[in-house]
Scaffold this motif. Structure first.
Motif, PDB file in Angstrom:
ATOM      1  N   ASP A   1      -3.011 -97.221  30.271  1.00 37.69           N
ATOM      2  CA  ASP A   1      -3.081 -96.548  28.974  1.00 37.69           C
ATOM      3  C   ASP A   1      -4.434 -96.781  28.300  1.00 37.69           C
ATOM      4  OD1 ASP A   1      -1.954 -94.899  27.131  1.00 37.69           O
ATOM      5  OD2 ASP A   1      -0.659 -96.389  26.222  1.00 37.69           O
ATOM      6  N   GLU A   2      -4.986 -97.975  28.482  1.00 34.52           N
ATOM      7  CA  GLU A   2      -6.250 -98.325  27.842  1.00 34.52           C
ATOM      8  C   GLU A   2      -7.453 -97.655  28.518  1.00 34.52           C
ATOM      9  OE1 GLU A   2      -6.994-100.070  25.172  1.00 34.52           O
ATOM     10  OE2 GLU A   2      -4.938-100.629  24.670  1.00 34.52           O
ATOM     11  N   PHE A   3      -7.362 -97.424  29.831  1.00 32.69           N
ATOM     12  CA  PHE A   3      -8.556 -97.015  30.574  1.00 32.69           C
ATOM     13  C   PHE A   3      -8.432 -95.682  31.318  1.00 32.69           C
ATOM     14  CE2 PHE A   3      -9.072-101.578  30.015  1.00 32.69           C
ATOM     15  CZ  PHE A   3     -10.387-101.630  29.551  1.00 32.69           C
ATOM     16  N   TRP A   4      -7.381 -94.902  31.041  1.00 32.96           N
ATOM     17  CA  TRP A   4      -7.309 -93.586  31.687  1.00 32.96           C
ATOM     18  C   TRP A   4      -8.475 -92.703  31.259  1.00 32.96           C
ATOM     19  CZ3 TRP A   4      -7.298 -89.365  28.614  1.00 32.96           C
ATOM     20  CH2 TRP A   4      -6.766 -89.455  27.321  1.00 32.96           C
ATOM     21  N   GLN A   5      -8.976 -92.919  30.039  1.00 33.87           N
ATOM     22  CA  GLN A   5     -10.111 -92.111  29.575  1.00 33.87           C
ATOM     23  C   GLN A   5     -11.327 -92.323  30.470  1.00 33.87           C
ATOM     24  OE1 GLN A   5     -10.672 -93.016  25.367  1.00 33.87           O
ATOM     25  NE2 GLN A   5      -8.469 -92.996  25.050  1.00 33.87           N
ATOM     26  N   LEU A   6     -11.616 -93.593  30.792  1.00 31.66           N
ATOM     27  CA  LEU A   6     -12.743 -93.879  31.670  1.00 31.66           C
ATOM     28  C   LEU A   6     -12.457 -93.448  33.102  1.00 31.66           C
ATOM     29  CD1 LEU A   6     -13.939 -97.386  30.389  1.00 31.66           C
ATOM     30  CD2 LEU A   6     -14.751 -95.110  29.759  1.00 31.66           C
ATOM     31  N   TYR A   7     -11.192 -93.492  33.515  1.00 30.08           N
ATOM     32  CA  TYR A   7     -10.801 -93.007  34.846  1.00 30.08           C
ATOM     33  C   TYR A   7     -11.111 -91.510  34.960  1.00 30.08           C
ATOM     34  CZ  TYR A   7      -7.829 -91.828  38.853  1.00 30.08           C
ATOM     35  OH  TYR A   7      -7.362 -91.355  40.067  1.00 30.08           O
ATOM     36  N   LEU A   8     -10.723 -90.755  33.942  1.00 34.11           N
ATOM     37  CA  LEU A   8     -11.017 -89.319  33.945  1.00 34.11           C
ATOM     38  C   LEU A   8     -12.521 -89.078  33.888  1.00 34.11           C
ATOM     39  CD1 LEU A   8      -8.323 -87.721  31.591  1.00 34.11           C
ATOM     40  CD2 LEU A   8      -8.259 -88.065  34.048  1.00 34.11           C
ATOM     41  N   TYR A   9     -13.201 -89.872  33.088  1.00 34.19           N
ATOM     42  CA  TYR A   9     -14.650 -89.723  32.936  1.00 34.19           C
ATOM     43  C   TYR A   9     -15.363 -89.982  34.262  1.00 34.19           C
ATOM     44  CZ  TYR A   9     -18.916 -89.654  30.088  1.00 34.19           C
ATOM     45  OH  TYR A   9     -20.129 -89.319  29.536  1.00 34.19           O
ATOM     46  N   GLU A  10     -14.896 -91.019  34.989  1.00 37.97           N
ATOM     47  CA  GLU A  10     -15.496 -91.340  36.283  1.00 37.97           C
ATOM     48  C   GLU A  10     -15.221 -90.255  37.328  1.00 37.97           C
ATOM     49  OE1 GLU A  10     -14.334 -95.146  37.758  1.00 37.97           O
ATOM     50  OE2 GLU A  10     -15.337 -96.280  36.165  1.00 37.97           O
ATOM     51  N   THR A  11     -14.114 -89.560  37.180  1.00 41.99           N
ATOM     52  CA  THR A  11     -13.747 -88.536  38.167  1.00 41.99           C
ATOM     53  C   THR A  11     -14.160 -87.128  37.740  1.00 41.99           C
ATOM     54  OG1 THR A  11     -11.501 -88.511  37.207  1.00 41.99           O
ATOM     55  CG2 THR A  11     -11.852 -89.852  39.167  1.00 41.99           C
ATOM     56  N   GLY A  12     -14.978 -87.024  36.665  1.00 41.08           N
ATOM     57  CA  GLY A  12     -15.627 -85.756  36.352  1.00 41.08           C
ATOM     58  C   GLY A  12     -14.989 -84.884  35.294  1.00 41.08           C
ATOM     59  N   TYR A  13     -14.009 -85.394  34.534  1.00 43.88           N
ATOM     60  CA  TYR A  13     -13.369 -84.575  33.501  1.00 43.88           C
ATOM     61  C   TYR A  13     -14.119 -84.715  32.172  1.00 43.88           C
ATOM     62  CZ  TYR A  13      -9.402 -83.816  36.614  1.00 43.88           C
ATOM     63  OH  TYR A  13      -8.607 -83.438  37.668  1.00 43.88           O
ATOM     64  N   THR A  14     -14.096 -83.648  31.360  1.00 43.12           N
ATOM     65  CA  THR A  14     -14.803 -83.644  30.079  1.00 43.12           C
ATOM     66  C   THR A  14     -13.900 -84.177  28.969  1.00 43.12           C
ATOM     67  OG1 THR A  14     -14.090 -81.407  29.455  1.00 43.12           O
ATOM     68  CG2 THR A  14     -16.070 -81.601  30.813  1.00 43.12           C
ATOM     69  N   ILE A  15     -14.517 -84.516  27.838  1.00 40.30           N
ATOM     70  CA  ILE A  15     -13.779 -85.068  26.699  1.00 40.30           C
ATOM     71  C   ILE A  15     -12.753 -84.070  26.162  1.00 40.30           C
ATOM     72  CG2 ILE A  15     -14.026 -85.879  24.312  1.00 40.30           C
ATOM     73  CD1 ILE A  15     -16.682 -87.094  25.082  1.00 40.30           C
ATOM     74  N   LEU A  16     -13.051 -82.764  26.248  1.00 40.23           N
ATOM     75  CA  LEU A  16     -12.110 -81.758  25.760  1.00 40.23           C
ATOM     76  C   LEU A  16     -10.769 -81.839  26.483  1.00 40.23           C
ATOM     77  CD1 LEU A  16     -14.227 -78.528  25.152  1.00 40.23           C
ATOM     78  CD2 LEU A  16     -12.995 -79.887  23.455  1.00 40.23           C
ATOM     79  N   PHE A  17     -10.786 -82.262  27.746  1.00 40.99           N
ATOM     80  CA  PHE A  17      -9.551 -82.391  28.518  1.00 40.99           C
ATOM     81  C   PHE A  17      -8.750 -83.623  28.106  1.00 40.99           C
ATOM     82  CE2 PHE A  17      -7.340 -83.879  32.456  1.00 40.99           C
ATOM     83  CZ  PHE A  17      -6.417 -82.839  32.542  1.00 40.99           C
ATOM     84  N   PHE A  18      -9.419 -84.570  27.439  1.00 44.43           N
ATOM     85  CA  PHE A  18      -8.760 -85.818  27.083  1.00 44.43           C
ATOM     86  C   PHE A  18      -7.546 -85.584  26.179  1.00 44.43           C
ATOM     87  CE2 PHE A  18     -12.412 -89.106  27.722  1.00 44.43           C
ATOM     88  CZ  PHE A  18     -12.610 -88.607  28.990  1.00 44.43           C
ATOM     89  N   GLY A  19      -7.690 -84.689  25.207  1.00 45.32           N
ATOM     90  CA  GLY A  19      -6.590 -84.423  24.288  1.00 45.32           C
ATOM     91  C   GLY A  19      -5.389 -83.844  25.005  1.00 45.32           C
ATOM     92  N   VAL A  20      -5.640 -82.900  25.910  1.00 44.84           N
ATOM     93  CA  VAL A  20      -4.555 -82.292  26.685  1.00 44.84           C
ATOM     94  C   VAL A  20      -3.880 -83.341  27.558  1.00 44.84           C
ATOM     95  CG1 VAL A  20      -3.996 -80.589  28.464  1.00 44.84           C
ATOM     96  CG2 VAL A  20      -5.671 -80.037  26.685  1.00 44.84           C
ATOM     97  N   PHE A  21      -4.696 -84.166  28.224  1.00 43.65           N
ATOM     98  CA  PHE A  21      -4.140 -85.172  29.122  1.00 43.65           C
ATOM     99  C   PHE A  21      -3.357 -86.230  28.349  1.00 43.65           C
ATOM    100  CE2 PHE A  21      -4.304 -89.007  31.771  1.00 43.65           C
ATOM    101  CZ  PHE A  21      -3.777 -88.489  32.947  1.00 43.65           C
ATOM    102  N   SER A  22      -3.888 -86.652  27.211  1.00 40.04           N
ATOM    103  CA  SER A  22      -3.177 -87.626  26.389  1.00 40.04           C
ATOM    104  C   SER A  22      -1.828 -87.083  25.949  1.00 40.04           C
ATOM    105  CB  SER A  22      -4.023 -88.007  25.166  1.00 40.04           C
ATOM    106  OG  SER A  22      -3.381 -88.972  24.389  1.00 40.04           O
ATOM    107  N   ALA A  23      -1.815 -85.791  25.599  1.00 38.16           N
ATOM    108  CA  ALA A  23      -0.555 -85.148  25.227  1.00 38.16           C
ATOM    109  C   ALA A  23       0.412 -85.118  26.409  1.00 38.16           C
ATOM    110  CB  ALA A  23      -0.823 -83.729  24.733  1.00 38.16           C
ATOM    111  N   LEU A  24      -0.117 -84.856  27.606  1.00 38.98           N
ATOM    112  CA  LEU A  24       0.722 -84.789  28.804  1.00 38.98           C
ATOM    113  C   LEU A  24       1.364 -86.138  29.124  1.00 38.98           C
ATOM    114  CD1 LEU A  24      -1.419 -82.543  31.193  1.00 38.98           C
ATOM    115  CD2 LEU A  24       0.786 -81.971  30.157  1.00 38.98           C
ATOM    116  N   ILE A  25       0.580 -87.227  29.047  1.00 46.63           N
ATOM    117  CA  ILE A  25       1.152 -88.536  29.392  1.00 46.63           C
ATOM    118  C   ILE A  25       2.129 -89.012  28.312  1.00 46.63           C
ATOM    119  CG2 ILE A  25      -0.780 -89.228  30.863  1.00 46.63           C
ATOM    120  CD1 ILE A  25      -1.857 -90.939  28.616  1.00 46.63           C
ATOM    121  N   SER A  26       1.885 -88.613  27.070  1.00 50.77           N
ATOM    122  CA  SER A  26       2.844 -88.945  26.016  1.00 50.77           C
ATOM    123  C   SER A  26       4.134 -88.162  26.215  1.00 50.77           C
ATOM    124  CB  SER A  26       2.252 -88.640  24.639  1.00 50.77           C
ATOM    125  OG  SER A  26       1.145 -89.462  24.371  1.00 50.77           O
TER     126      SER A  26
END
Length: 394
Positions: free
Chosen positions: A235-260
């Motif tokens: 939960d703490e580091f999925w943002q950096l996981y996505l960042y390392e694998t090439g996803y943009t910050i705009l996708f973060f909100g969608v992904f956070s919503a999905l995991i919630s």
């Protein structure tokens, strides 16, 4: 007085307490202000140590003087934490904010579930506890979904400070609402002794006695805590996981919503699953899924890894209502908050040691490899439980 009204009030408090747009851009915000992965892990350790120091005292205070007082204090400290983070530009300022969060977390961990269970007990509705806990967690995640969608858009368009300002406002509302909770009646401790005359050490002695007399519960909690520790760092580091694998910050909100969103079904279905499976069976199955999942995120970083992360959050949603209910149905209300605090203390301690290894590996190599480490730890605990339950005959 109808103490069941506390349930509705808790629903609303949880909603605003988790309507925090800052969380979705938290790691990027911290990184933008000079915080490395290791610094973040050190802050997690500050958080864990704070919990270790304050967990048991706050649990005892909640049982001795009342749970509402601790919840009001927690609400105030959570609001203050967000204000401090707005002005944080150094490790020590971030560490101070985390310190405040640790005290707030310690105040809530024992007091909230204790107040909730005793509120239900006052109306002879204890059997609804797992269902209510599941609903509370679902409200938590719904608020997190709304906050994530809002936070990612605001963070991208207006900068990272705006989500933190809105988060402080939401925490203020939650703080005010805690003032309207009512303290439910509780049992006396030690042969009906007046609570004001009960010694502090009696709470500790009674809590240790409870755990010693329930070895199966301790085994279940160890597995559940391993799941919790792994999910915490996911939960703490999925943002950096996505960042390392090439996803943009705009996708973060969608992904956070999905995991919630993924965590909601497990929380809502936990009480029903207990009709068909034992609590320790459910937790064992989830631990197995989490163990495999962490390795898959490391082996298949990218789209497959992202799907696996969502599945891991889906599976983990079952664990908390099952374990919390298992404990609270067996413990006296007179030591309910203290026992809950002991549980939280052990969980934070386990998380601290796992975090040291994860932080070192993630800093030296990558977050992806760090997730593989979490998988290895989960497999070790899984193997230990299997060998303990089915010893090899010689």
């Amino acid at each position: 007085m109808d103490y069941r009204k506390n349930v509705t009030r808790i629903y609303i408090i949880i909603f605003f307490h988790n309507l925090i747009p800052a969380y979705v851009i938290e790691r990027i915000y911290w990184q933008d202000r000079g915080m490395t992965v290791m610094m973040v892990v050190l802050c997690e350790i500050v958080f864990a140590i704070t919990i270790v120091i304050s967990e048991i005292p706050t649990g005892i205070v909640a049982d001795k003087f009342g749970r509402k007082k601790l919840l009001v204090l927690a609400g105030f400290l959570s609001m203050l934490e967000m204000i401090v983070l707005l002005f944080a530009y150094s490790f020590w300022t971030f560490a101070f904010a985390v310190f405040l969060a640790g005290i707030a977390g310690a105040c809530v961990s024992g007091a909230m579930n204790a107040l909730l269970y005793d509120s239900l007990a006052a109306g002879k509705q204890e059997d609804r506890f797992e269902r209510i806990v599941g609903r509370i967690n679902s409200i938590d995640f719904i608020a997190a979904i709304l906050a994530a969608l809002l936070g990612s858009v605001l963070g991208k368009r207006f900068g990272f400070e705006i989500p933190y300002i809105l988060s402080a406002v939401s925490m203020f509302i939650a703080f005010v609402l805690t003032i309207f909770l009512h303290e439910p009646p509780r049992e006396k401790l030690v042969h009906k002794t007046d609570v004001s005359k009960v010694r502090i050490k009696d709470y500790v002695i009674q809590s240790f006695s409870f755990y010693r007399s329930h070895p199966r519960l301790v085994s279940l909690l160890l597995q559940a805590m391993t799941v919790s520790a792994g999910i915490t760092y996911l939960d703490e580091f999925w943002q950096l996981y996505l960042y390392e694998t090439g996803y943009t910050i705009l996708f973060f909100g969608v992904f956070s919503a999905l995991i919630s969103l993924a965590r909601i079904p497990g929380n809502l279905l936990a009480a029903r699953l207990l009709c068909y499976l034992k609590a320790d069976t459910i937790v064992l199955l989830v631990l197995s899924m989490i163990s495999v999942g962490f390795f898959m995120t490391a082996i298949f970083p990218g789209r497959i890894g992202v799907v696996v992360v969502i599945c891991m959050f889906l599976a983990s949603g079952v664990v908390e209502p099952v374990t919390v209910g298992y404990v609270h149905h067996r413990v006296s209300s007179s030591i309910r908050a203290t026992v809950d605090s002991f549980q939280s203390l052990l969980e934070r301690t386990i998380s601290l040691f796992i975090g040291l290894g994860f932080g070192y590996i993630a800093t030296k190599l990558s977050v992806v490899v760090g997730f593989a480490f979490l998988g290895a730890v989960s497999f070790l605990i899984l193997g230990w439980y299997i060998v303990k339950s089915h010893p090899i005959k010689t």
